[in-house]
Design an enzyme around this catalytic site. Structure first.
Site, PDB file in Angstrom:
ATOM      1  N   SER A 164       0.858  -1.182   0.000  1.00 28.33           N
ATOM      2  CA  SER A 164       0.000   0.000   0.000  1.00 28.33           C
ATOM      3  C   SER A 164       0.894   1.231   0.000  1.00 28.33           C
ATOM      4  CB  SER A 164      -0.900   0.016   1.240  1.00 28.33           C
ATOM      5  OG  SER A 164      -1.536   1.262   1.413  1.00 28.33           O
ATOM      6  N   TYR A 176      -2.298  -1.324  10.448  1.00 33.81           N
ATOM      7  CA  TYR A 176      -2.302  -1.427   8.991  1.00 33.81           C
ATOM      8  C   TYR A 176      -1.016  -0.882   8.376  1.00 33.81           C
ATOM      9  CZ  TYR A 176      -3.741  -1.017   4.130  1.00 33.81           C
ATOM     10  OH  TYR A 176      -3.798  -1.130   2.765  1.00 33.81           O
TER      11      TYR A 176
END
Length: 317
Positions: A164, A176
């Site tokens: 990401s 995350y």
């Protein structure tokens, strides 16, 4: 001087365009194993590669997801139930893959399975909240990779890890971002290690895309749950207004392309089928024009930008 520089830049991009258009031969004989195919990127990629003629081995978390995927694809696609957080499930899936690919080996592994919640300020969370995400997004990637790597090495194939832009720039708390930083480090070390064996490793770094994980009700529900479990002291520090503003945080991220998941799966497909794949793929204009450039800025500038764009806690100085 500037003309010469422009010509050199133009030639560089022309050469890259030509190299990236070269496609691997005999794609219909190649097996690709994808994790997290119940929905989102993994589900679309499985269908996309099936249409391309590749032999897709799809790992799904639930039988319902597997059955739905099989109903949308050809008989070439096969599914297996896989929970990347359970070593016994990963080992069983790896053995299942080995039985199907045989002596040909596994051409492609796509580590796509992932979660993004709980996502909240760090002070609202517990250690277990971090562990929950790391087990899927990082340790799951490592476990699956190590289990099927001998098969990929035999085929001199590809490993594609879904990272990401938040693996380059941590803009919010929770596990995350740190899990994606870990995926970046694992992928970099793996790429350099496996190049001696003819295996190529690519990272996909999407910006914000609207999937089942990022729906408002899912995001807000997890934020509310984290808030409810926070101590009264923390709730007083931040205040109800901060909570409301934080829940609206995804509103400004909803760009026109956010629902076009093929921007991500096209990158995955290229990494699997091109003779000369890139080491990194960024998907989404927010990734290309905002987050990646921000990741190269001095920390104090990024901190200043985030200070002015983020909601303020009630007890902020």
């Amino acid at each position: 001087m500037w003309l010469h520089l422009a010509v050199l830049v133009g030639l560089f991009y022309l050469l890259r365009w030509y190299r990236e258009r070269q496609v691997v031969s005999h794609l219909r004989d190649k097996f690709v194993f994808i994790t997290g195919c119940d929905s989102g990127f993994g589900n679309l990629l499985a269908r996309q590669l099936d249409l391309r003629g590749l032999r897709v081995l799809a790992g799904c978390l639930t039988e319902q997801g597997a059955e739905q995927l099989r109903s949308q694809t050809s008989d070439r696609l096969q599914t297996v139930i896989l929970d990347v957080t359970k070593p016994e499930s990963v080992a069983a899936a790896a053995e299942w893959v080995k039985e199907r690919v045989g002596d040909r080996g596994l051409w492609g592994l796509v580590n796509n399975a992932g979660i993004c919640t709980p996502m909240a300020p760090n002070q609202w969370l517990t250690k277990q909240d971090f562990v929950k995400i790391l087990e899927v997004n990082l340790l799951g990637v490592i476990d699956v990779t190590l289990n099927v790597l001998p098969l990929v090495r035999k085929a001199r194939g590809r490993v594609v890890n879904v990272s990401s832009v938040m693996g380059r720039l941590a803009l919010f708390g929770g596990g995350y971002c740190m899990s994606k930083y870990g995926v970046e480090a694992f992928s970099d070390s793996l790429r350099r290690e496996l190049c001696y064996f003819g295996v190529k490793v690519a990272m996909i770094e999407p910006g914000y895309f609207l999937t089942n994980m990022t729906q408002d009700e899912v995001f807000n529900g997890n934020v509310q749950a984290s808030w409810d479990h926070a101590s009264p002291e923390i709730q007083e520090l931040y205040g109800d207004n901060f909570l409301a503003d934080f829940m609206k945080a995804t509103d400004f991220l909803k760009a026109p392309w956010a629902g076009n998941l093929s921007l991500v799966t096209d990158c995955m497909e290229h990494a699997l089928t091109a003779c000369h794949p890139r080491s990194r793929y960024s998907a989404g204009w927010d990734a290309k024009l905002l987050y990646l450039p921000m990741s190269y800025l001095p920390s104090f500038l990024v901190d200043l930008m985030m200070y002015w764009c983020s909601p303020l806690p009630a007890k902020a100085l």
